[in-house]
Scaffold this active site. Structure first.
Site, PDB file in Angstrom:
ATOM      1  CE  LYS A  13      -4.943   4.001 -40.987  1.00  0.00           C
ATOM      2  NZ  LYS A  13      -3.690   3.484 -40.463  1.00  0.00           N
ATOM      3  NE  ARG A  88      -4.175  -2.340 -40.770  1.00  0.00           N
ATOM      4  CZ  ARG A  88      -5.239  -2.378 -39.972  1.00  0.00           C
ATOM      5  NH1 ARG A  88      -6.127  -3.328 -40.120  1.00  0.00           N
ATOM      6  NH2 ARG A  88      -5.407  -1.474 -39.027  1.00  0.00           N
ATOM      7  NE  ARG A 127       0.001   3.891 -30.559  1.00  0.00           N
ATOM      8  CZ  ARG A 127      -0.647   3.328 -31.586  1.00  0.00           C
ATOM      9  NH1 ARG A 127      -1.429   4.059 -32.347  1.00  0.00           N
ATOM     10  NH2 ARG A 127      -0.474   2.063 -31.862  1.00  0.00           N
ATOM     11  NE  ARG A 156      -2.567  -1.283 -28.496  1.00  0.00           N
ATOM     12  CZ  ARG A 156      -3.215  -0.717 -29.503  1.00  0.00           C
ATOM     13  NH1 ARG A 156      -2.562  -0.397 -30.597  1.00  0.00           N
ATOM     14  NH2 ARG A 156      -4.484  -0.467 -29.420  1.00  0.00           N
ATOM     15  NE  ARG A 167       2.389  -2.004 -35.053  1.00  0.00           N
ATOM     16  CZ  ARG A 167       2.079  -0.966 -34.285  1.00  0.00           C
ATOM     17  NH1 ARG A 167       2.888  -0.595 -33.304  1.00  0.00           N
ATOM     18  NH2 ARG A 167       0.966  -0.301 -34.477  1.00  0.00           N
TER      19      ARG A 167
END
Ligand SMILES: [Zn+2]
Length: 211
Positions: A13, A88, A127, A156, A167
């Protein structure tokens, strides 16, 4: 034109928002960025947000919407904006609608970037993020240097496969009702298949927007 972007973590996004911003000539407004800017500049809303964060609480939607309203009434957003991370949940969709109405604006398009869960797990586990400026990178190892600020790249905790699955579950649970809510409010959510190279996804998006 005000465009709301929806999509799971890892769907790209943010990258698409940057590219669309350049193509359409309207700014990208990422909720995380404007919150960080408000904190840094110590604006009235920024201080409000900081008080929650200092207590270890989530910043409430009302404060985030206030920060977004400040940005949306600035000259930069006169022709519209691409909102990344603003919606969200259903209450956030409702809140955004009300806030925009107050300033004589409305959401014009809602785009949903869709990618399979397995592909997202794969993407996110490769990532890394800059410790300094939070820029995300794909396919670079932890410890490498950030191109923008020279900071160190780290993985992370919430990009580990188990955390990603969690998630995604939260995302699916929250987003399905958001899509229904926009449908009920006569706003068709334009679904973009985002399992493709970046340029192809941008092309599909512009086509969906009729550009
Ligand atoms: Zn950096």
């Amino acid at each position: 034109m005000i465009i709301v972007l929806l999509g799971p973590p890892g769907a790209g996004k943010g990258t698409q928002a940057d590219l669309l911003s350049a193509k359409l000539g309207i700014p990208k407004i990422a909720t995380g960025d404007v919150l960080r800017a408000a904190l840094r500049d110590g604006t009235k809303r920024g201080l409000e947000a900081k008080a929650y964060m200092d207590r270890g609480d989530l910043v409430p939607d009302s404060v985030i919407l206030g920060i977004l309203q400040d940005v949306m009434t600035s000259p930069a957003a006169k022709e519209g904006a691409i909102l990344d991370g603003a919606v969200r949940t259903v209450p956030q969709a409702e809140g955004l609608g009300k806030m925009l109405k107050e300033i004589g604006k409305k959401v014009d398009r809602v785009l949903l970037f869709d990618v399979d869960d397995e592909e997202l797990v794969k993407r996110l586990s490769t990532r890394t993020v800059c410790e300094g400026c939070q820029t995300p990178y794909m396919g670079r190892d932890p410890g490498a240097k950030c191109e923008k600020c020279g900071g160190k790249l780290v993985r992370r905790k919430d990009d580990e496969p188990e955390a990603v699955r969690n998630r995604l579950e939260v995302y699916r649970r929250q987003t399905a009702p958001v899509i229904d809510w926009y449908d009920d409010n006569k706003m068709k959510v334009l679904k973009i298949d985002a399992d493709a190279p970046v340029d192809a996804v941008t092309k599909r998006t512009l086509k969906a927007l009729g550009k």
